[in-house]
Design a protein around this motif. Structure first.
Motif, PDB file in Angstrom:
ATOM      1  N   GLN A   1      16.461   8.805 -18.890  1.00 50.81           N
ATOM      2  CA  GLN A   1      16.305   7.601 -18.065  1.00 50.81           C
ATOM      3  C   GLN A   1      17.661   7.126 -17.558  1.00 50.81           C
ATOM      4  O   GLN A   1      17.818   6.786 -16.379  1.00 50.81           O
ATOM      5  CB  GLN A   1      15.629   6.503 -18.881  1.00 50.81           C
ATOM      6  CG  GLN A   1      15.455   5.189 -18.125  1.00 50.81           C
ATOM      7  CD  GLN A   1      14.813   4.119 -18.987  1.00 50.81           C
ATOM      8  OE1 GLN A   1      13.928   4.409 -19.806  1.00 50.81           O
ATOM      9  NE2 GLN A   1      15.236   2.879 -18.829  1.00 50.81           N
ATOM     10  N   SER A   2      18.651   7.107 -18.430  1.00 49.58           N
ATOM     11  CA  SER A   2      19.993   6.668 -18.028  1.00 49.58           C
ATOM     12  C   SER A   2      20.598   7.613 -16.998  1.00 49.58           C
ATOM     13  O   SER A   2      21.228   7.174 -16.027  1.00 49.58           O
ATOM     14  CB  SER A   2      20.911   6.582 -19.254  1.00 49.58           C
ATOM     15  OG  SER A   2      20.459   5.594 -20.153  1.00 49.58           O
TER      16      SER A   2
ATOM     17  N   ALA B   1      18.825   7.020 -13.650  1.00 48.57           N
ATOM     18  CA  ALA B   1      19.236   5.728 -13.081  1.00 48.57           C
ATOM     19  C   ALA B   1      20.636   5.829 -12.477  1.00 48.57           C
ATOM     20  O   ALA B   1      20.895   5.297 -11.389  1.00 48.57           O
ATOM     21  CB  ALA B   1      19.197   4.650 -14.157  1.00 48.57           C
TER      22      ALA B   1
ATOM     23  N   THR C   1      21.569   5.224  -8.458  1.00 46.71           N
ATOM     24  CA  THR C   1      22.499   4.185  -7.999  1.00 46.71           C
ATOM     25  C   THR C   1      23.623   4.775  -7.150  1.00 46.71           C
ATOM     26  O   THR C   1      24.246   4.060  -6.360  1.00 46.71           O
ATOM     27  CB  THR C   1      23.113   3.426  -9.190  1.00 46.71           C
ATOM     28  OG1 THR C   1      23.813   4.352 -10.046  1.00 46.71           O
ATOM     29  CG2 THR C   1      22.034   2.722  -9.996  1.00 46.71           C
TER      30      THR C   1
ATOM     31  N   GLY D   1      17.191   1.401  -8.870  1.00 41.59           N
ATOM     32  CA  GLY D   1      17.285   2.681  -9.552  1.00 41.59           C
ATOM     33  C   GLY D   1      16.944   2.605 -11.024  1.00 41.59           C
ATOM     34  O   GLY D   1      16.272   3.489 -11.560  1.00 41.59           O
ATOM     35  N   GLY D   2      17.394   1.565 -11.687  1.00 46.66           N
ATOM     36  CA  GLY D   2      17.110   1.427 -13.110  1.00 46.66           C
ATOM     37  C   GLY D   2      15.627   1.261 -13.377  1.00 46.66           C
ATOM     38  O   GLY D   2      15.075   1.853 -14.316  1.00 46.66           O
TER      39      GLY D   2
ATOM     40  N   ALA E   1      13.776   4.614 -12.615  1.00 41.59           N
ATOM     41  CA  ALA E   1      14.022   5.585 -13.679  1.00 41.59           C
ATOM     42  C   ALA E   1      13.188   5.258 -14.912  1.00 41.59           C
ATOM     43  O   ALA E   1      12.607   6.155 -15.538  1.00 41.59           O
ATOM     44  CB  ALA E   1      15.508   5.617 -14.022  1.00 41.59           C
TER      45      ALA E   1
END
Length: 203
Positions: free
Chosen positions: A133-134, A137, A141, A150-151, A154
């Motif tokens: 996920q990170s 994201a 971005t 984006g966060g 994700a």
């Protein structure tokens, strides 16, 4: 057993993975030690940890592949193709190829049974989900063509894909016909991306 060369690079890594996966599937993850894997592979425990940061990565070894697929879907999408469509195309391709990351491969059932039987593997799988996920994201971005959150995208994508994957594997473990499960897997992916487009990306 004589030791093989410990400087074999990719060949040594592949041998360690082959041995570890065989032992874990035969005896269960918790019942096998790193020392046993090393001995069977003809290397030292130090060499095992030179290739794998933790024992769990001897079985959950596709995290880097998954991260690379996500990054490529964001970075390499063709002009005129938005990021969400690129992600959708990537997941459909995994489904059509019955790739390991789709849960539809021939080896998915024993693999996921082993994961389900190990608290350590379950915890590591959840950590990998957070890492993916990170990574997604961060890529979103940095993509000038993407102007959404984006966060949030994700988070929803990883959670949604995980839900589809778990349902697919559960149904296969229960003995449902592979073709029916594969069709529903792809249909659910389509519904996931419709929800993402209408509920997360749309303004």
């Amino acid at each position: 057993m004589p030791r093989t060369s410990e400087r074999g690079g990719p060949q040594t890594r592949a041998r360690i993975l082959e041995v570890a996966n065989r032992l874990f599937l035969e005896r269960g993850y918790e019942a096998v030690t790193v020392a046993e894997v090393a001995r069977e592979a003809g290397v030292s425990s130090v060499t095992v940890f030179n290739h794998f940061a933790r024992k769990e990565d001897l079985f959950l070894d596709r995290a880097a592949d998954a991260a690379d697929l996500l990054r490529a879907a964001v970075r390499d999408h063709a002009p005129g193709i938005d990021v969400l469509t690129s992600l959708q195309d990537m997941t459909f391709r995994l489904s059509d190829e019955r790739a390991p990351l789709s849960g539809l491969s021939a080896h998915a059932i024993p693999f996921f049974r082993t994961v389900a039987g190990s608290p350590a593997l379950i915890a590591r799988a959840r950590a990998i989900g957070s890492e993916l996920q990170s990574a997604l994201a961060e890529e979103l971005t940095q993509d000038p063509a993407f102007d959404g959150d984006g966060g949030l995208l994700a988070a929803f994508f990883i959670a949604g894909y995980s839900a589809v994957l778990v349902e697919t594997v559960s149904r296969r473990i229960d003995g449902e016909p592979d073709e029916a499960v594969a069709k529903d897997h792809r249909d659910r992916l389509g519904r996931l991306f419709t929800a993402l487009r209408d509920g997360v990306v749309a303004r």
